[in-house]
Design a protein around this motif. Structure first.
Motif, mmCIF file in Angstrom:
data_model
loop_
_atom_site.group_PDB
_atom_site.id
_atom_site.type_symbol
_atom_site.label_atom_id
_atom_site.label_comp_id
_atom_site.label_asym_id
_atom_site.label_seq_id
_atom_site.Cartn_x
_atom_site.Cartn_y
_atom_site.Cartn_z
ATOM 1 N N MET A 33 0.800 -1.355 0.047
ATOM 2 C CA MET A 33 -0.094 0.173 0.128
ATOM 3 C C MET A 33 0.895 1.205 0.055
ATOM 4 N N GLY A 34 0.556 2.222 -0.843
ATOM 5 C CA GLY A 34 1.020 3.467 -0.871
ATOM 6 C C GLY A 34 2.416 3.679 -2.188
ATOM 7 N N ALA A 35 2.319 2.551 -2.663
ATOM 8 C CA ALA A 35 3.614 2.274 -3.878
ATOM 9 C C ALA A 35 3.209 3.432 -4.884
ATOM 10 N N THR A 36 4.148 4.045 -5.462
ATOM 11 C CA THR A 36 3.983 4.766 -6.607
ATOM 12 C C THR A 36 4.805 4.553 -7.732
ATOM 13 N N TYR A 37 4.493 5.243 -8.770
ATOM 14 C CA TYR A 37 5.378 4.962 -10.070
ATOM 15 C C TYR A 37 6.417 5.839 -10.083
ATOM 16 N N ALA A 38 7.691 5.206 -10.689
ATOM 17 C CA ALA A 38 8.876 5.977 -10.659
ATOM 18 C C ALA A 38 9.504 5.534 -12.146
ATOM 19 N N VAL A 39 10.194 6.574 -12.698
ATOM 20 C CA VAL A 39 11.247 6.171 -13.868
ATOM 21 C C VAL A 39 12.453 7.036 -13.573
ATOM 22 N N TYR A 40 13.622 6.376 -13.953
ATOM 23 C CA TYR A 40 14.986 6.861 -13.999
ATOM 24 C C TYR A 40 15.074 7.233 -15.466
ATOM 25 N N LEU A 41 15.521 8.717 -15.722
ATOM 26 C CA LEU A 41 15.589 9.068 -17.097
ATOM 27 C C LEU A 41 16.938 9.934 -17.279
ATOM 28 N N LYS A 42 17.360 9.735 -18.459
ATOM 29 C CA LYS A 42 18.418 10.708 -19.025
ATOM 30 C C LYS A 42 18.043 11.718 -19.777
ATOM 31 N N VAL A 43 18.119 12.978 -19.694
ATOM 32 C CA VAL A 43 17.554 13.977 -20.544
ATOM 33 C C VAL A 43 18.580 14.856 -21.208
ATOM 34 N N VAL A 44 18.703 14.999 -22.331
ATOM 35 C CA VAL A 44 19.592 15.813 -23.034
ATOM 36 C C VAL A 44 18.840 16.855 -23.702
ATOM 37 N N ASN A 45 19.462 18.012 -23.692
ATOM 38 C CA ASN A 45 19.020 19.310 -24.170
ATOM 39 C C ASN A 45 19.629 19.302 -25.781
ATOM 40 N N GLN A 46 18.974 19.246 -26.622
ATOM 41 C CA GLN A 46 19.429 19.173 -28.264
ATOM 42 C C GLN A 46 20.110 20.267 -28.825
ATOM 43 N N LYS A 47 19.939 21.605 -28.144
ATOM 44 C CA LYS A 47 20.476 22.735 -28.499
ATOM 45 C C LYS A 47 21.680 22.963 -27.766
ATOM 46 N N THR A 48 21.932 22.731 -26.377
ATOM 47 C CA THR A 48 23.207 22.903 -25.681
ATOM 48 C C THR A 48 23.859 21.615 -25.293
ATOM 49 N N GLN A 49 23.362 20.583 -25.470
ATOM 50 C CA GLN A 49 23.719 19.319 -25.150
ATOM 51 C C GLN A 49 24.105 19.112 -23.624
ATOM 52 N N GLN A 50 23.546 20.029 -22.934
ATOM 53 C CA GLN A 50 23.501 19.782 -21.502
ATOM 54 C C GLN A 50 22.545 18.506 -21.322
ATOM 55 N N MET A 51 23.339 17.823 -20.118
ATOM 56 C CA MET A 51 22.646 16.564 -19.871
ATOM 57 C C MET A 51 22.018 16.502 -18.289
ATOM 58 N N LYS A 52 20.898 15.975 -18.105
ATOM 59 C CA LYS A 52 20.423 15.688 -16.568
ATOM 60 C C LYS A 52 20.115 14.173 -16.553
ATOM 61 N N GLU A 53 20.264 13.690 -15.444
ATOM 62 C CA GLU A 53 19.474 12.578 -15.167
ATOM 63 C C GLU A 53 18.954 12.105 -13.470
ATOM 64 N N GLY A 54 18.227 11.503 -13.615
ATOM 65 C CA GLY A 54 17.656 11.045 -12.266
ATOM 66 C C GLY A 54 16.327 10.547 -12.285
ATOM 67 N N TRP A 55 15.779 10.563 -11.024
ATOM 68 C CA TRP A 55 14.241 9.891 -10.928
ATOM 69 C C TRP A 55 13.151 10.892 -10.701
ATOM 70 N N VAL A 56 12.071 10.476 -11.401
ATOM 71 C CA VAL A 56 10.894 11.221 -11.569
ATOM 72 C C VAL A 56 9.754 10.378 -11.042
ATOM 73 N N SER A 57 9.058 10.919 -10.295
ATOM 74 C CA SER A 57 7.909 10.290 -9.649
ATOM 75 C C SER A 57 6.725 11.163 -9.449
ATOM 76 N N CYS A 58 5.426 10.403 -9.465
ATOM 77 C CA CYS A 58 4.284 11.412 -9.223
ATOM 78 C C CYS A 58 3.931 11.263 -7.733
ATOM 79 N N GLY A 59 4.743 10.397 -6.872
ATOM 80 C CA GLY A 59 4.354 10.443 -5.519
ATOM 81 C C GLY A 59 3.032 9.628 -5.023
ATOM 82 N N SER A 60 2.849 9.603 -3.946
ATOM 83 C CA SER A 60 1.556 9.109 -3.237
ATOM 84 C C SER A 60 1.356 9.570 -1.797
#
Length: 267
Positions: free
Chosen positions: A127-154
């Motif tokens: 009970m209380g489980a949430t949905y989570a994804v681990y992402l790599k995000v790259v800006n196609q203009k500046t090539q800046q990269m970020k990564e980490g978890w994103v979740s909607c929480g509960s």
């Protein structure tokens, strides 16, 4: 002619009287408990001749979304026509404006675990489980990269976002309910017991009461152990239906007689 006018008269009178005698109540039930009290539109407690026991509550949710928001206002981007990526089965990447996303890991039933320097997610089938994804995000203009978890929480775990730059963050909004339903057992004073499922636009009818699925504990979402019903009783409704049936019969008779007169005129 008589059927039409008498039927209309009966329907109007019954509808007017029914409007005064109609009862519309709201009942909040909790899992495993029988409830026989409801409240009216003034908040007054009303005891009913029936009791509802909530056996189970289920929600089917739409797949989660990934969206961009403005860090200052919190509004989704672009403001006039927000874009999103729907995390359906098989989706592994996508684009949001100038950002290219790659999903490295997806956990449909997850719990957040705090470490010394970050927050990560692990599988949590409870009970209380949430949905989570681990992402790599790259800006196609500046090539800046970020990564980490994103979740909607509960209600048990906080949401998690990725701050992409000073202006933009990547978030996962709360999942939207697609269908929610309650399995109930209804007891009456006569001793009858009725079991069934109540969902939106599919009410149950017991002892002249129509029982509609109204809401649930939205703070807990899919883990809600509370279901809220609307109970409606209109004792004049059968009379209204009688008047409508008389009007339909009168219209049919008028149509048949008109056809007969046409045939007689032709003859």
């Amino acid at each position: 002619f008589l059927l039409n006018h008498i039927g209309l008269f009966i329907a109007l009178i019954a509808a007017t009287l029914g409007n005064a005698d109609m009862q519309r109540l709201k009942m909040t039930t909790r899992m495993g408990n029988a409830e026989w009290r409801a409240t009216d539109d003034k908040g007054q407690l009303v005891e009913l001749p029936l009791a509802i026991e909530l056996k189970d509550f289920t929600i089917d949710e739409y797949p989660p979304k990934l969206m961009l928001i403005d860090n200052e206002t919190g509004r989704t981007l672009p403001e006039k026509s927000p874009v999103h990526i729907l995390l359906e089965e098989g989706v592994s990447d996508g684009n949001l404006q100038d950002w290219q996303l790659t999903i490295e890991q997806s956990i449909p039933m997850a719990a957040s675990v705090a470490t010394e320097d970050t927050l990560k997610f692990t599988e949590f089938h409870s009970m209380g489980a949430t949905y989570a994804v681990y992402l790599k995000v790259v800006n196609q203009k500046t090539q800046q990269m970020k990564e980490g978890w994103v979740s909607c929480g509960s209600f048990l775990f906080p949401y998690k976002a990725i701050r992409l730059d000073s202006l933009t963050s990547l978030v996962m909004p709360e999942r939207e309910p697609q269908r929610f339903a309650s399995e109930v057992k209804i007891y009456t004073q006569e001793g009858t017991i009725t079991e069934g499922t109540i969902e939106v636009n599919r009410p149950m009818e017991v002892e002249g009461w129509k029982i509609y699925q109204l809401s649930y504990d939205e703070t807990k979402g899919r883990w809600s152990d509370v279901s809220i019903f609307e109970l409606v009783r209109d004792p004049w409704l059968p009379v209204v239906y009688t008047g409508i049936i008389m009007m339909m019969a009168g219209a049919l008779c008028l149509f048949v007689n008109a056809q007969k007169r046409k045939e007689e005129d032709k003859a």
